[in-house]
Write a protein that holds these residues in place. Structure first.
Motif, PDB file in Angstrom:
ATOM      1  N   VAL A 123      -2.410  10.463   1.633  1.00 58.67           N
ATOM      2  CA  VAL A 123      -2.615  10.925   0.485  1.00 58.67           C
ATOM      3  C   VAL A 123      -2.845   9.047   0.124  1.00 58.67           C
ATOM      4  CG1 VAL A 123      -2.390  10.332  -2.538  1.00 58.67           C
ATOM      5  CG2 VAL A 123      -2.482  12.759  -0.643  1.00 58.67           C
ATOM      6  N   LYS A 124      -3.512   8.276  -0.540  1.00 62.68           N
ATOM      7  CA  LYS A 124      -2.661   6.320  -0.189  1.00 62.68           C
ATOM      8  C   LYS A 124      -3.404   5.584  -1.162  1.00 62.68           C
ATOM      9  CE  LYS A 124      -6.370   5.806   4.054  1.00 62.68           C
ATOM     10  NZ  LYS A 124      -6.552   5.498   4.697  1.00 62.68           N
ATOM     11  N   ASN A 125      -3.464   4.323  -1.773  1.00 63.95           N
ATOM     12  CA  ASN A 125      -4.208   3.879  -1.998  1.00 63.95           C
ATOM     13  C   ASN A 125      -3.584   2.428  -1.811  1.00 63.95           C
ATOM     14  OD1 ASN A 125      -1.468   3.839  -3.822  1.00 63.95           O
ATOM     15  ND2 ASN A 125      -2.591   4.406  -5.610  1.00 63.95           N
ATOM     16  N   GLU A 126      -4.014   1.283  -2.714  1.00 63.62           N
ATOM     17  CA  GLU A 126      -3.658   0.082  -2.692  1.00 63.62           C
ATOM     18  C   GLU A 126      -2.566  -0.251  -3.085  1.00 63.62           C
ATOM     19  OE1 GLU A 126      -5.260  -2.275  -0.334  1.00 63.62           O
ATOM     20  OE2 GLU A 126      -6.265  -0.487   0.113  1.00 63.62           O
ATOM     21  N   GLU A 127      -2.351   0.462  -4.213  1.00 64.30           N
ATOM     22  CA  GLU A 127      -1.044   0.306  -4.961  1.00 64.30           C
ATOM     23  C   GLU A 127       0.394  -0.004  -4.221  1.00 64.30           C
ATOM     24  OE1 GLU A 127       1.758   2.452  -8.649  1.00 64.30           O
ATOM     25  OE2 GLU A 127       0.179   3.900  -7.437  1.00 64.30           O
ATOM     26  N   LEU A 128       0.904  -1.248  -4.551  1.00 59.31           N
ATOM     27  CA  LEU A 128       2.544  -1.162  -3.865  1.00 59.31           C
ATOM     28  C   LEU A 128       3.156  -0.316  -4.425  1.00 59.31           C
ATOM     29  CD1 LEU A 128       2.740  -5.215  -4.282  1.00 59.31           C
ATOM     30  CD2 LEU A 128       2.645  -3.774  -1.941  1.00 59.31           C
ATOM     31  N   PRO A 179     -13.218   7.610 -10.747  1.00 56.29           N
ATOM     32  CA  PRO A 179     -12.560   6.160 -11.513  1.00 56.29           C
ATOM     33  C   PRO A 179     -12.630   6.135 -12.908  1.00 56.29           C
ATOM     34  CG  PRO A 179     -14.509   5.388  -9.373  1.00 56.29           C
ATOM     35  CD  PRO A 179     -14.409   6.715  -9.630  1.00 56.29           C
ATOM     36  N   GLY A 180     -11.446   5.749 -13.454  1.00 51.41           N
ATOM     37  CA  GLY A 180     -12.041   5.726 -14.576  1.00 51.41           C
ATOM     38  C   GLY A 180     -10.646   5.570 -15.743  1.00 51.41           C
ATOM     39  N   LYS A 181      -9.604   6.436 -15.173  1.00 46.44           N
ATOM     40  CA  LYS A 181      -8.407   7.005 -15.711  1.00 46.44           C
ATOM     41  C   LYS A 181      -7.275   6.017 -15.485  1.00 46.44           C
ATOM     42  CE  LYS A 181      -9.440  12.051 -16.217  1.00 46.44           C
ATOM     43  NZ  LYS A 181      -8.746  13.197 -15.716  1.00 46.44           N
ATOM     44  N   VAL A 182      -7.452   5.722 -13.931  1.00 43.23           N
ATOM     45  CA  VAL A 182      -6.498   3.931 -13.765  1.00 43.23           C
ATOM     46  C   VAL A 182      -6.945   2.778 -13.650  1.00 43.23           C
ATOM     47  CG1 VAL A 182      -4.575   5.816 -13.272  1.00 43.23           C
ATOM     48  CG2 VAL A 182      -6.152   4.834 -11.603  1.00 43.23           C
ATOM     49  N   SER A 183      -5.948   1.889 -13.114  1.00 45.00           N
ATOM     50  CA  SER A 183      -7.390   0.739 -12.017  1.00 45.00           C
ATOM     51  C   SER A 183      -7.718   1.037 -10.818  1.00 45.00           C
ATOM     52  CB  SER A 183      -6.248  -0.616 -12.162  1.00 45.00           C
ATOM     53  OG  SER A 183      -5.285  -0.509 -11.350  1.00 45.00           O
ATOM     54  N   TYR A 184      -8.226  -0.069 -10.388  1.00 42.53           N
ATOM     55  CA  TYR A 184      -8.708  -0.254  -9.193  1.00 42.53           C
ATOM     56  C   TYR A 184      -7.872   0.289  -8.070  1.00 42.53           C
ATOM     57  CZ  TYR A 184     -12.068  -0.529  -5.012  1.00 42.53           C
ATOM     58  OH  TYR A 184     -12.803  -0.390  -4.201  1.00 42.53           O
ATOM     59  N   SER A 185      -6.705  -0.806  -8.057  1.00 41.75           N
ATOM     60  CA  SER A 185      -6.353  -0.485  -6.947  1.00 41.75           C
ATOM     61  C   SER A 185      -4.604   0.592  -6.561  1.00 41.75           C
ATOM     62  CB  SER A 185      -4.677  -1.699  -7.376  1.00 41.75           C
ATOM     63  OG  SER A 185      -4.384  -1.987  -8.048  1.00 41.75           O
ATOM     64  N   LYS A 186      -4.858   1.628  -7.870  1.00 44.38           N
ATOM     65  CA  LYS A 186      -4.493   2.934  -7.724  1.00 44.38           C
ATOM     66  C   LYS A 186      -5.756   4.015  -7.658  1.00 44.38           C
ATOM     67  CE  LYS A 186      -0.859   1.141 -11.505  1.00 44.38           C
ATOM     68  NZ  LYS A 186      -0.077   1.656 -12.888  1.00 44.38           N
ATOM     69  N   LEU A 187      -6.817   3.990  -7.770  1.00 44.13           N
ATOM     70  CA  LEU A 187      -7.391   4.922  -6.998  1.00 44.13           C
ATOM     71  C   LEU A 187      -7.070   5.487  -5.739  1.00 44.13           C
ATOM     72  CD1 LEU A 187     -11.320   3.553  -8.675  1.00 44.13           C
ATOM     73  CD2 LEU A 187      -9.702   5.641  -9.408  1.00 44.13           C
ATOM     74  N   VAL A 188      -6.681   6.853  -5.528  1.00 42.59           N
ATOM     75  CA  VAL A 188      -6.218   7.663  -4.440  1.00 42.59           C
ATOM     76  C   VAL A 188      -7.376   7.621  -3.863  1.00 42.59           C
ATOM     77  CG1 VAL A 188      -5.198   9.323  -3.896  1.00 42.59           C
ATOM     78  CG2 VAL A 188      -4.418   7.930  -5.772  1.00 42.59           C
ATOM     79  N   MET A 213       0.951  -1.440  -0.250  1.00 39.16           N
ATOM     80  CA  MET A 213      -0.272  -0.478   0.058  1.00 39.16           C
ATOM     81  C   MET A 213       0.423   1.436   0.112  1.00 39.16           C
ATOM     82  SD  MET A 213      -2.511   1.099   2.868  1.00 39.16           S
ATOM     83  CE  MET A 213      -3.817   2.409   2.626  1.00 39.16           C
ATOM     84  N   ALA A 214       0.911   2.301  -0.566  1.00 37.53           N
ATOM     85  CA  ALA A 214       1.582   3.439  -0.937  1.00 37.53           C
ATOM     86  C   ALA A 214       0.652   4.349  -0.185  1.00 37.53           C
ATOM     87  CB  ALA A 214       1.741   4.255  -2.249  1.00 37.53           C
ATOM     88  N   ARG A 215       1.803   5.348   0.458  1.00 34.22           N
ATOM     89  CA  ARG A 215       0.920   6.289   1.645  1.00 34.22           C
ATOM     90  C   ARG A 215       1.790   7.553   2.180  1.00 34.22           C
ATOM     91  NH1 ARG A 215      -1.918   6.118   6.545  1.00 34.22           N
ATOM     92  NH2 ARG A 215      -1.155   7.698   8.348  1.00 34.22           N
ATOM     93  N   TYR A 216       1.589   8.589   1.539  1.00 31.03           N
ATOM     94  CA  TYR A 216       2.366   9.339   1.986  1.00 31.03           C
ATOM     95  C   TYR A 216       1.990  10.643   2.361  1.00 31.03           C
ATOM     96  CZ  TYR A 216       4.345   7.505  -2.901  1.00 31.03           C
ATOM     97  OH  TYR A 216       4.623   6.260  -3.183  1.00 31.03           O
ATOM     98  N   THR A 217       2.145  11.522   2.967  1.00 27.64           N
ATOM     99  CA  THR A 217       1.926  12.881   3.893  1.00 27.64           C
ATOM    100  C   THR A 217       2.541  13.792   4.096  1.00 27.64           C
ATOM    101  OG1 THR A 217       3.186  11.736   6.080  1.00 27.64           O
ATOM    102  CG2 THR A 217       0.868  10.824   5.373  1.00 27.64           C
ATOM    103  N   SER A 218       1.579  14.634   4.627  1.00 26.94           N
ATOM    104  CA  SER A 218       2.567  15.609   4.377  1.00 26.94           C
ATOM    105  C   SER A 218       1.562  16.559   5.699  1.00 26.94           C
ATOM    106  CB  SER A 218       2.727  16.638   3.706  1.00 26.94           C
ATOM    107  OG  SER A 218       1.967  17.545   2.831  1.00 26.94           O
ATOM    108  N   SER A 219       1.767  18.228   6.061  1.00 21.84           N
ATOM    109  CA  SER A 219       1.978  18.774   7.434  1.00 21.84           C
ATOM    110  C   SER A 219       2.127  20.452   6.762  1.00 21.84           C
ATOM    111  CB  SER A 219       2.058  18.387   8.587  1.00 21.84           C
ATOM    112  OG  SER A 219       2.028  17.082   9.146  1.00 21.84           O
ATOM    113  N   TYR A 220       1.116  20.724   7.401  1.00 24.63           N
ATOM    114  CA  TYR A 220       1.016  22.262   6.853  1.00 24.63           C
ATOM    115  C   TYR A 220       0.340  23.160   8.124  1.00 24.63           C
ATOM    116  CZ  TYR A 220       1.459  20.325   2.062  1.00 24.63           C
ATOM    117  OH  TYR A 220       1.244  19.426   1.430  1.00 24.63           O
ATOM    118  N   THR A 221       1.214  24.690   7.740  1.00 27.48           N
ATOM    119  CA  THR A 221       0.297  25.617   9.012  1.00 27.48           C
ATOM    120  C   THR A 221      -0.109  26.637   7.940  1.00 27.48           C
ATOM    121  OG1 THR A 221       1.553  24.836  10.439  1.00 27.48           O
ATOM    122  CG2 THR A 221       0.706  27.223  10.612  1.00 27.48           C
TER     123      THR A 221
END
Length: 115
Positions: free
Chosen positions: A77-82, A46-55, A1-9
């Motif tokens: 931001v995350k999805n099921e993509e490796l 949905p529609g542009k990428v495969s289901y596992s890549k949907l963010v 599972m891909a996962r990316y984070t950031s914080s903002y003030t």
């Protein structure tokens, strides 16, 4: 599972920030699926990428530390993509949403921390 984070003030008080976050996410284009004002969840259409890549995108707005001049929020931001490649779809969407947050004209980013 891909996962990316950031914080903002962000240079705005809490009550004003929720609706603006929704505008930013919809411009990416993402569909808002849940919104409590402090927690906003959106998903890629949905529609542009495969289901596992949907963010899916989550934004948590920290009401407890908010002042009259600034509010902290966290982007996930995350999805099921490796994440086998550095430039995977999830990372590209993370970059898109992050840039949209930074460039948004209705607020000023005081601090940004990538996680």
């Amino acid at each position: 599972m891909a996962r990316y984070t950031s914080s903002y003030t962000v240079g705005l008080p809490f009550p004003r920030i929720g609706k603006l976050v929704v505008e930013v996410l919809e411009s990416c284009p993402l569909e808002i699926t849940y919104d409590t004002g402090e927690y906003i969840m959106a998903r890629e259409i949905p529609g542009k990428v495969s289901y596992s890549k949907l963010v899916s995108v989550e934004i948590l707005i920290d009401r407890t530390t908010s002042t009259e001049k600034e509010t902290k929020m966290t982007l996930v931001v995350k999805n099921e993509e490796l994440p086998l490649q550095v430039e995977n779809h999830c990372y590209q969407m993370f970059q898109l949403v992050s840039q949209a947050i930074v460039d948004y004209r209705s607020w000023q980013i005081i601090e940004q921390v990538a996680g």
